[in-house]
Every structure is written in C-alpha cells, then in structure tokens.
Design an enzyme around this catalytic site. Sequence first.
Site, PDB file in Angstrom:
ATOM      1  N   GLN A  20     -35.641  11.303  -0.886  1.00 33.66           N
ATOM      2  CA  GLN A  20     -35.233  12.700  -0.698  1.00 33.66           C
ATOM      3  C   GLN A  20     -34.306  13.136  -1.828  1.00 33.66           C
ATOM      4  O   GLN A  20     -33.212  12.597  -1.976  1.00 33.66           O
ATOM      5  CB  GLN A  20     -34.479  12.822   0.635  1.00 33.66           C
ATOM      6  N   GLU A  38     -35.880  16.649  15.979  1.00 37.23           N
ATOM      7  CA  GLU A  38     -35.485  15.465  16.749  1.00 37.23           C
ATOM      8  C   GLU A  38     -33.984  15.312  16.908  1.00 37.23           C
ATOM      9  O   GLU A  38     -33.398  14.301  16.559  1.00 37.23           O
ATOM     10  CB  GLU A  38     -36.092  14.201  16.110  1.00 37.23           C
ATOM     11  N   ASN A  90     -19.409  15.338   8.727  1.00 44.93           N
ATOM     12  CA  ASN A  90     -18.903  15.772  10.028  1.00 44.93           C
ATOM     13  C   ASN A  90     -18.032  17.024   9.931  1.00 44.93           C
ATOM     14  O   ASN A  90     -17.994  17.826  10.861  1.00 44.93           O
ATOM     15  CB  ASN A  90     -18.157  14.619  10.705  1.00 44.93           C
TER      16      ASN A  90
HETATM   17  C1  LIG Z   1     -25.333   6.546   2.293  1.00 45.97           C
HETATM   18  C2  LIG Z   1     -25.747   7.889   1.833  1.00 45.97           C
HETATM   19  C3  LIG Z   1     -27.060   8.155   1.609  1.00 45.97           C
HETATM   20  C4  LIG Z   1     -27.464   9.406   1.144  1.00 45.97           C
HETATM   21  N1  LIG Z   1     -28.775   9.612   0.904  1.00 45.97           N
HETATM   22  C5  LIG Z   1     -29.161  10.808   0.371  1.00 45.97           C
HETATM   23  C6  LIG Z   1     -30.510  11.023   0.002  1.00 45.97           C
HETATM   24  O1  LIG Z   1     -31.354  10.152   0.175  1.00 45.97           O
HETATM   25  N2  LIG Z   1     -30.845  12.195  -0.553  1.00 45.97           N
HETATM   26  C7  LIG Z   1     -29.943  13.193  -0.749  1.00 45.97           C
HETATM   27  O2  LIG Z   1     -30.309  14.239  -1.222  1.00 45.97           O
HETATM   28  N3  LIG Z   1     -28.638  13.019  -0.398  1.00 45.97           N
HETATM   29  C8  LIG Z   1     -28.230  11.855   0.138  1.00 45.97           C
HETATM   30  N4  LIG Z   1     -26.909  11.662   0.468  1.00 45.97           N
HETATM   31  C9  LIG Z   1     -25.962  12.697   0.115  1.00 45.97           C
HETATM   32  C10 LIG Z   1     -25.294  13.384   1.258  1.00 45.97           C
HETATM   33  O3  LIG Z   1     -26.136  14.315   1.836  1.00 45.97           O
HETATM   34  C11 LIG Z   1     -24.011  14.014   0.688  1.00 45.97           C
HETATM   35  O4  LIG Z   1     -23.130  12.960   0.377  1.00 45.97           O
HETATM   36  C12 LIG Z   1     -23.349  14.947   1.630  1.00 45.97           C
HETATM   37  O5  LIG Z   1     -24.109  16.114   1.776  1.00 45.97           O
HETATM   38  C13 LIG Z   1     -21.940  15.309   1.160  1.00 45.97           C
HETATM   39  O6  LIG Z   1     -21.930  15.760  -0.154  1.00 45.97           O
HETATM   40  P1  LIG Z   1     -20.948  15.142  -1.220  1.00 45.97           P
HETATM   41  O7  LIG Z   1     -21.105  13.692  -1.198  1.00 45.97           O
HETATM   42  O8  LIG Z   1     -21.168  15.859  -2.480  1.00 45.97           O
HETATM   43  O9  LIG Z   1     -19.510  15.468  -0.687  1.00 45.97           O
HETATM   44  P2  LIG Z   1     -18.745  16.857  -0.809  1.00 45.97           P
HETATM   45  O10 LIG Z   1     -19.619  17.941  -0.356  1.00 45.97           O
HETATM   46  O11 LIG Z   1     -18.120  16.972  -2.128  1.00 45.97           O
HETATM   47  O12 LIG Z   1     -17.638  16.622   0.276  1.00 45.97           O
HETATM   48  C14 LIG Z   1     -16.412  15.910   0.055  1.00 45.97           C
HETATM   49  C15 LIG Z   1     -15.561  16.079   1.289  1.00 45.97           C
HETATM   50  O13 LIG Z   1     -15.247  17.448   1.460  1.00 45.97           O
HETATM   51  C16 LIG Z   1     -15.656  17.904   2.699  1.00 45.97           C
HETATM   52  N5  LIG Z   1     -16.105  19.286   2.609  1.00 45.97           N
HETATM   53  C17 LIG Z   1     -16.997  19.815   1.746  1.00 45.97           C
HETATM   54  N6  LIG Z   1     -17.171  21.104   1.991  1.00 45.97           N
HETATM   55  C18 LIG Z   1     -16.373  21.413   3.027  1.00 45.97           C
HETATM   56  C19 LIG Z   1     -16.115  22.586   3.749  1.00 45.97           C
HETATM   57  N7  LIG Z   1     -16.745  23.736   3.512  1.00 45.97           N
HETATM   58  N8  LIG Z   1     -15.237  22.522   4.759  1.00 45.97           N
HETATM   59  C20 LIG Z   1     -14.610  21.371   5.046  1.00 45.97           C
HETATM   60  N9  LIG Z   1     -14.824  20.234   4.417  1.00 45.97           N
HETATM   61  C21 LIG Z   1     -15.696  20.247   3.414  1.00 45.97           C
HETATM   62  C22 LIG Z   1     -16.787  16.962   3.109  1.00 45.97           C
HETATM   63  O14 LIG Z   1     -16.984  16.942   4.487  1.00 45.97           O
HETATM   64  C23 LIG Z   1     -16.288  15.652   2.570  1.00 45.97           C
HETATM   65  O15 LIG Z   1     -15.405  15.085   3.455  1.00 45.97           O
HETATM   66  C24 LIG Z   1     -26.504  10.408   0.932  1.00 45.97           C
HETATM   67  C25 LIG Z   1     -25.159  10.143   1.179  1.00 45.97           C
HETATM   68  C26 LIG Z   1     -24.775   8.896   1.621  1.00 45.97           C
HETATM   69  C27 LIG Z   1     -23.323   8.638   1.872  1.00 45.97           C
END
Ligand SMILES: Cc1cc2nc3c(=O)[nH]c(=O)nc-3n(C[C@H](O)[C@H](O)[C@H](O)COP(=O)(O)OP(=O)(O)OC[C@H]3O[C@@H](n4cnc5c(N)ncnc54)[C@H](O)[C@@H]3O)c2cc1C
Lengths: 394, 383
Positions: A126, A245, A377
Amino acid sequence: MDLSFTPAQTAFRDEVRAWIREAMPPHLAEKAAVDAHFEMSEVMEWHRVLHAKGWVAPNWPKEWGGPGLDVTERFILTEELELAGAPQLSPFGLAMVGPLLLQFGSEAQKQRFLPKILSGDEKWCQGYSEPNAGSDLASLKLRADDDGNGGFVLNGQKTWTTYAQYADWIFVLARTDGSAKKQEGISFLLVDMKSPGLTVKPFLTTGGTPAFCETFFENVAVPGDNLVGPLNGGWTLAKALLGHERTLIAHVGHSARALLRLKRIAQSAQKDGKPLLDDPVFRAKIARLEVRFRSLQTTNYRVVAGAQLGNAPGPESSILKIRGSETLQHLMELTMEAMGHDALAWFNPPGVVPPIEQWVASGFNYTRATTIYGGANEIQRNVIAKLILGLPSR
Amino acid sequence: MNFELSPDQKLLVDTAAAFARKQSPVSRLRELRADPVGWQKATWKQMGELGWLAMLFPEELGGFGASFVDLCLVIEQLGATLVPEPIVPSVVLAGLPLLRVGSDAQKQRWLAPLAAGDVSLALAWAERDGRYDAASVTTRAERAGAGWRLTGEKVFVLNGHAADALLVSARTSGGPRDREGVTLWLVEPSAPGVTVQPIQTMDGHHAAMVRFDGVELGDDARVGALGGGVAEVERALDDGAAASCSEGAGMMQTVLAMTTEYLRTREQFGVKIGSFQALQHRAVDMFVECELAKSMALLAAIRTDGDDADERRSAVSWAKAQLGESGRYVTQQATQLHGGVGVTDEHDVGLYFKRMQVLSSLYGDDEHHIARLGRLPSFTRDL
Ligand SMILES: Cc1cc2nc3c(=O)[nH]c(=O)nc-3n(C[C@H](O)[C@H](O)[C@H](O)COP(=O)(O)OP(=O)(O)OC[C@H]3O[C@@H](n4cnc5c(N)ncnc54)[C@H](O)[C@@H]3O)c2cc1C
C-alpha cells in the site's frame, strides 16, 4: 437480548478451531506456539493453506472466491485465527485493494487482479504515506503526470510501505491534478513493482523485523488501464476503505491470546519461590487488564451483533480501533513485567534462551505501531470528536 | 448474539425515559435532598402501577416474570436523571432474596404490597469493619424459647430509614467471619428493640444505621434455610452490583451529553472551548468509557439472568470494576471540563459526581471486584 452464539455459530467456531489445529504445518505451529515472527515465505505458505480451504478472503463475494460467510462467521474465523497465533496474512491485497477493486474496479481489472490476490500468486503493498504526508494524507505529493498516451508517469516517494520488498504490485494515491484542492487532485493507481524506475529500500522496525520500506518512483510508467475509479477521484476510494470490516479492527483475538499468554507466563514465572500468578498484587494487575479486555470484547460483540442484523455501524464501533490497540499494548507491557529480565533477550541464536523468551521483546516493541498505523489514535479521536460528539473545529 | 431491544423492551425504555424526564428531572433529587426521607410515596406508588417494582415477580405476586435485563433497562433510564426512589434496595437487594427463599406467607405479606408500591424494603447486611464481606457478621440471633432474640448493629442500610421491613443477616452459629451459620430474618423497624438512626449520604440519598437490642422474633421471621444466609446476601450484592452498573451507565450518558453541550457553547479566548483539541480528546475518552461501561452493564445484566454462577460472578465483577474506572473518569473529567461551575452545588454535574462515587463503592468497589476476579475459576480457565 442475548449474548450467546447460536449452536450453528458455536459449531462453526469448533470447526475452525479443529481445522486450524489440523491444517497448520508443524513448523508453523511450532512458531505460533511461541509467537515468533513469521517470514514472508511462511505467511504465504499459510495463505495457500487457507486458500485451499476457501477461507483466505472471508469478506469477498462467493463469485470471486469468497466463502460466503456471514458477518458473525467472519468475525469468528478471524478471532480463532488470531487466538491460534496463526501467521497474519498480508492485508493489502485481500482486505484493501481487493475489496476496492470489487467496489470500484472495471470488469477487466477484477479479472486481471482478483484471482491472483486470492491465490497468493501476486503480493501487494500500500503506497499511501509519504515523508510529508502521514496523518495529513491528502497533502501527498507523488506526481502522476499525463504521458500523452492515456498513461501516467510517476515521480516522488512513498514511505512506511509495509512488505514493499516482497510485493509484486503496489496501489498508490498519486497527485494527478496539482492545481485542484488537496483532496480533489488525487487518483488511485495500480503499479507493477517491476516497473523500471521503481526502487525499494527496507527499514528495520524497532521490533527487529523487516516490515516497511521507502519506495521511490523515478519516471515510472503506468498504463492508463491501471487507474481505478475516476481520474482525480482517488480520495473517495481512500475513504471507502476506512469503512470496511469495522468488526475486525479491534483484533480481539490477538488480545485474547495475549491475555492467556500473560497468565501462563505468570503461572510459570517464580516470585519468592511461588508462581507470580499467586502474588495478589500481580494477579490484581492482570485482572484489571482482563476487565479492560472484556469490555472491549463485549463492545466488539455489540458491533458484530448489530452488523449481523444489517444495521449501520453505531457510535460504539468507533472506539474499537483506539481501545483495541491500547489494550494490546497494555497486555504486552504487563507480559514484559511478568517475565522480568527474562524478557530482555534480543535475537539470539537458537537454543541460547528458551523459545518463549526469544520473541516477547520483539512483539512488545512492534506493538507500539498499533496506535500509529491505520489512522493514529489521535486522529481517531479527532474524528470522533467531530463526527460523533459534534464538537466544533477551530 | 443480539443486543437489540425487543418491541416490549423499547416500550419499557421509552416509558422509563419519559417518566424520568417529566416526573423526576434532576431538580427533583436536588429538592428531595433536604427531605428527611429523600423520596416520595406517591412516586413509589406510581412506579408500582407502572409495574417496575414487581417486574421479576410471578403473576400471583403482581409481577409479569420479566428478566433482570428488563429491570436494568428501567434502572438505566432512571439513573439518567438520578431518580431517588429505592428500587435497588427494595426490589433487588431485599425483594429478590425474599422471592428466592422466602416462605409463601412472607412473599404474600411483603412482596405483593411491594409490587403495588405500598411498602418499601431494605437489606441490612453490612457491619462495621466488615467492608464488603457478607460473611463478616457479628449480629446474633439466639434461641429464646420457641423464637429467637436478635442483637447487633448494621451500618449504611440503604433505605433503612424508610423501609417497612428489613431483611437482616444475623449469625445463628459459627465465628465472626465464617461463611456458614448466618441466617436471614425479616424484622419490622417498629418492633421493640429496633433503633433506626437515619443518616445522609453524599449523593443526597438517605440510609440508616440500625441497632437490634434483643429484638424478639418468631421462627416465622426466618427467611430461607438456617445458616444459609451468606450465599443469599452475596447473590443480592451481585444483583445490586449489576443493577448499579446500569444505573451508572445511564448517569454517564447524561454526564457526557451535559459536558459536550457545555464544550459546544462555552467560549474562552474568543472561541468555543470545544474547539480545543486537549478537551476534545478528553471528551472522546469520556465517550469511550461510556460505551465500555454500557457494554459491561449489558453483559452483567444478561449473565444475571443466566444459570451459570461462575459466569455471572465474573461478568458482575468485570462490570463493577469497569464502572469504577469508567464512572470515575467520566464524572471527574466532566467536573474538570466545566471549570469552576462544575464544583458549585448549583450545577448538576456535582450531583452525578457524588452519586457515581457512592455507586462505585456500593456492593464492592473496583478493588474488591478485581481481587474477587483473581479468585474465580474463570480467571485460570484454559491455563
Ligand atoms: C508499522 C507501520 C506500518 C505502516 N504501513 C504502511 C503502509 O503499508 N502503507 C502506508 O501508506 N502507510 C503505512 N504506515 C504509515 C501510517 O499510516 C502513518 O505512520 C500514519 O498515518 C501516521 O503518519 P506519520 O507517521 O507521518 O505521523 P504524523 O502524521 O507525522 O504524526 C505524528 C504524531 O502527531 C500526531 N498528529 C498528527 N496530526 C495530528 C492532528 N491533527 N491532531 C493531533 N495529533 C496529530 C499523530 O497522531 C502522531 O502521534 C505504516 C505505519 C506503521 C507504524
């Protein structure tokens, strides 16, 4: 009101449980028993076993190879697989792009892709997240430019792409109109991982296992036939996936297994010459966690029962991701505590520490990801605040 | 599995909700706090007419053989507006043991009028230093000629200040904490030697400390088997705990709604405070706790209707422990999110806060139920 499964459902549960015991190859069962990490080859081996049984894609319609199970049976099947510690199948084909193709794909796309997802002949990953587009996914920048012949040329980067290193195909959200509003210029494309210009660089997770990757696109050519849904209509597809789901999102089977394992470990661990489980303080800690697990499980049952009646998911379904992930994390934490320093071993050669000790720390670390992926979360809470509690935005 | 309400249950819920809203909004509890009884006979009578006091009784006693779940659905709705009438003390704590082990004469004498809303009852089981242990009984019933003589003191008897009859646990043999040797008795508060000292509790309800100084009882005052009282009291406390989980779930829904409404309307820094993410997330966690507590209240009620005692006990303890945790969180955060007005006596949130604190300790607090869970067979099943 009634909380029991029907005799037919209980019989189905027994059938699933007996079948798993019988069908799981011994070398997988051995790993499952100690919650070891499964290699991709082992995951795919289990995929084929489930495929042969007809259970690999529980939520697909029968005509495309689904088993024709109802929502409660699907829940039971998943719960039992999780409870047994069976290898978790890669969700990207079976639970993500498959259902999206069923809903939005052309007949040719369905014919081309679905059978190989089902059989496991083609593996998927993905490509949504990017270095600067995580929670704020709609700000993604991977560019898909018109190649003048109805196809696309992709340039940019995805990241956290789980299993990209094993995948044959990737589904991506890419920007096809840079001038439109954030959500409106995005398209959903299917890309062959063997395409020239596409490279993958794996990361090690803190669990010490390879899972996700950086995925780079440099002038990657994608035929126009690989566009799913309308041009610039990709955001609708991305959102549609979120509703799929809901009943399984809490992974209560995993938590049920983790709770049982915790109790077993506490029973064999010794404190002052007695099982740790007999220590009233530790026992109380487990019992408190069991209460949280039971309230999660019962809430999940409410959601399953509602879905079985064909009701739209009620507000209670929105808490399952938050509470499911947090409960699993709490269980892993207490398991670490139960084992004391026996939990600290890290990837030693076989035989150095008992098998059960080999994998606990890895699992504990990897479980931290459950509150991040699939909509962190905090984002879940933002959504509930707005959609369910009706709280104002700034 | 089915969590849907049947048409009958829907009707029951709607009736109870309308009753609570129209006849007994929170302002009623607020006024009745100053009343020495704290609840009203006319309302009690009305509840009898609505059939709520006899739901679980058989037809000949004025009931209609409803389930415990049905009763809990009513209790949940009444909890939403803090209706003070003593349904749980009368019907669940005293009525159900009488129904289970009382003689026909005792049932006719007390349950039939209870069904009609003409009398109220109370269970006098708790003693000083006994905490939540039903076997910790020093009150004695000793043989005296053809009858018995009752001596001792019971504390925090819910509705003890107003009850027409008390169901009292007293030791007929054995030592202070033995599980065997405790027997139940029906005692009228007007009997010579009974002293009822009314007390107020923090939630605006009333209860009583009750002393028995050589109260003469006939053998017909005995309820159930000689020496078999502990199991009955424990069962009653479990039922009370299950009912309190439904009451608490109803309260939490109101508290959540009250709080989100406040977050949507109160302004500071030129914006609605509900737009502050710190508060939004707190409200979401309150919502999560409400849903979890509701699930567990349902589970406890359903298991109370079932036949499996171990399943019932675990479900009740899970639910009561969850109520403790969730109820505290929801009411504490509700107070916090209301700011100063949340700690004024004028605001309703404080009434819910206090009632929740009372509920979380009645019938065993979460500590008690957590410890009990660790001792139940289900805790070590499949190990
Ligand atoms: C093990 C793992 C597997 C994954 N696999 C895939 C995959 O296969 N394909 C894919 O596309 N993605 C994948 N992801 C990515 C995942 O979807 C993202 O990590 C996730 O959406 C968070 O984005 P980020 O890591 O950029 O964190 P950020 O968005 O930068 O967030 C950092 C922190 O800020 C908080 N935050 C951000 N925005 C807000 C807000 N508006 N209000 C309050 N808090 C906020 C977040 O909750 C988090 O605690 C994977 C992630 C993990 C950990």
